[in-house]
Design an enzyme around this catalytic site. Structure first.
Site, short mmCIF file in Angstrom:
data_model
loop_
_atom_site.label_atom_id
_atom_site.label_comp_id
_atom_site.label_asym_id
_atom_site.label_seq_id
_atom_site.Cartn_x
_atom_site.Cartn_y
_atom_site.Cartn_z
N TYR A 109 0.72 -1.32 0.09
CA TYR A 109 0.04 -0.05 -0.05
C TYR A 109 0.96 1.12 0.02
O TYR A 109 1.89 1.46 0.66
CB TYR A 109 -0.99 -0.06 1.51
CG TYR A 109 -1.69 1.38 1.29
CD1 TYR A 109 -2.98 1.20 0.98
CD2 TYR A 109 -1.46 2.45 1.92
CE1 TYR A 109 -3.74 2.47 0.92
CE2 TYR A 109 -1.84 3.50 2.21
CZ TYR A 109 -3.22 3.70 1.56
OH TYR A 109 -3.88 4.84 1.64
N GLU A 197 -3.59 7.68 -4.00
CA GLU A 197 -3.51 6.39 -3.23
C GLU A 197 -3.09 5.25 -4.37
O GLU A 197 -3.84 5.10 -5.37
CB GLU A 197 -4.75 6.14 -2.54
CG GLU A 197 -4.86 4.61 -1.83
CD GLU A 197 -6.28 4.63 -0.78
OE1 GLU A 197 -6.20 4.64 0.21
OE2 GLU A 197 -7.24 4.58 -1.54
#
Length: 386
Positions: A109, A197
């Site tokens: 991530y 993101e």
């Protein structure tokens, strides 16, 4: 402002980030021609909506050949997806993204955002990729590393190495990661992004680093200087009432409650919604008409609230500073008469010309309940809708 995944990946690609080859489908007629450019053995078909949780809702499919791809694309196009972010009504799929499948070895991530509390740029890294990062933060916070940096023209290699340290990359992967983080940083600064993101960021079996999914949000207040970004806006993904509000320079967000709110000032608007919840009801919207709203703007705001069929009553809470209460009152009266008001209306006025404002409301001939303070206003509107 939000954009679609395929738009985010196009932007990342423009700035030199590693992204899989993909195509965008805006009409089923395009599929045959466009998929001919894809050369992988497997494909990923993705519904393009402004909401997370697409995979669990059937909006992401791994397909083994182009015949399957065409069949599933026809099924998905026009389908209504219901996820934890869309609400029960869901969102209709009006565009698709098809990309060449990757053979995934590891998932990470990575995100970048403006940290207002420190006035810095924060990069968040985690080895727990492909998962809900908020859930990871609660259940296993040690897996999340935050690196805060000062805003400069460029990001240093030292800062990049701190950001990617949890990933334990080899030399080739580190080079790709440096390209990726430089790209993310440039987009954030140059394009006025507020959040970027990548989830997941993957290592493939071919030893490549690839952005498998991407989300980018932009600062609405900076769109006036980002015409190329503004062109990416998809009005199909926005609430019609919120689009109408933006045309009238109103800060409006639709919610799920029964009590429509019109307030001047964001802080007072939040306090108004809080006290409605305190007394057991839910607000139908956030609506800030601003400090110097005209009679026409107030009228537009009132009509906007009434467009919501869930609204069973309206609470207007105004503290007149720059805004005069008599102007507000006249705008409300005009809009109520034009709209044939059929729901209870409670008005609390304080500040500049509030007495004149109350007089206008009293002489309007409309059934308007006046409140002395915010507590009184909340109680009256909640009792009125029972």
């Amino acid at each position: 402002m939000n954009i679609h995944e395929h738009q985010a990946k196009d932007l990342l690609r423009q700035f030199g980030a590693p992204v899989s080859k993909g195509i965008t489908i805006l009409s089923l007629k395009e599929i045959e021609e466009k998929i001919s450019s894809l050369t992988s053995k497997e494909f990923v078909l993705k519904a393009q909506i402004h909401a997370g949780g697409r995979g669990k809702a059937g909006g992401v499919k791994l397909l083994s050949n182009k015949d399957e791809l065409k069949i599933e694309a026809k099924k998905m196009f026009g389908k209504t997806l219901v996820t934890h972010q869309t609400g029960p009504s869901g969102k209709e799929v009006k565009r698709l993204y098809i990309e060449e499948a990757s053979s995934i070895l590891k998932e990470y991530y990575l995100s970048c955002l403006i940290d207002r509390s420190s006035s810095q740029i924060a990069f968040i890294s985690s080895v727990a990729g492909g998962m809900d990062i908020e859930k990871v933060a609660v259940e296993d916070p040690k897996k999340i590393v935050t690196t805060k940096i000062n805003s400069n023209e460029k990001i240093s290699d030292e800062d990049i190495n701190k950001i990617i340290m949890p990933f334990n990359l080899n030399k080739q992967q580190k080079e790709s990661a440096h390209d990726l983080i430089n790209a993310i940083y440039k987009i954030l600064i140059i394009k006025d992004a507020s959040l970027i993101e990548i989830n997941p960021l993957v290592i493939t079996k071919e030893n490549k680093l690839i952005c498998l999914d991407a989300k980018i949000n932009f600062d609405d207040n900076a769109l006036f200087r980002q015409p190329d970004i503004l062109k990416l806006r998809d009005l199909n993904e926005e609430e019609p009432t919120e689009i109408e509000a933006s045309k009238n320079d109103l800060a409006y967000i639709k919610l799920d409650g029964k009590i429509g709110c019109m307030v001047n000032g964001a802080g007072l608007a939040m306090a108004t919604m809080d006290i409605i919840k305190l007394y057991g009801e839910e607000p139908a919207n956030f609506l800030d008409v601003g400090g110097g709203a005209s009679k026409e703007k107030v009228s537009a705001a009132f009509k906007l609230i009434l467009r919501d069929k869930n609204v069973k009553g309206i609470l207007i809470n105004i503290f007149g500073g720059i805004m005069r209460c008599d102007v507000l009152a006249q705008g409300v009266v005009d809009a109520a008469k034009e709209s044939d008001l059929k729901v209870p209306l409670v008005v609390r006025l304080a500040g500049t010309n509030f007495e004149l404002g109350k007089t206008i409301l009293e002489k309007s001939g409309l059934d308007i309940l006046s409140a002395d303070d915010l507590n009184d206003a909340a109680k009256k509107i909640i009792n009125a809708i029972k």
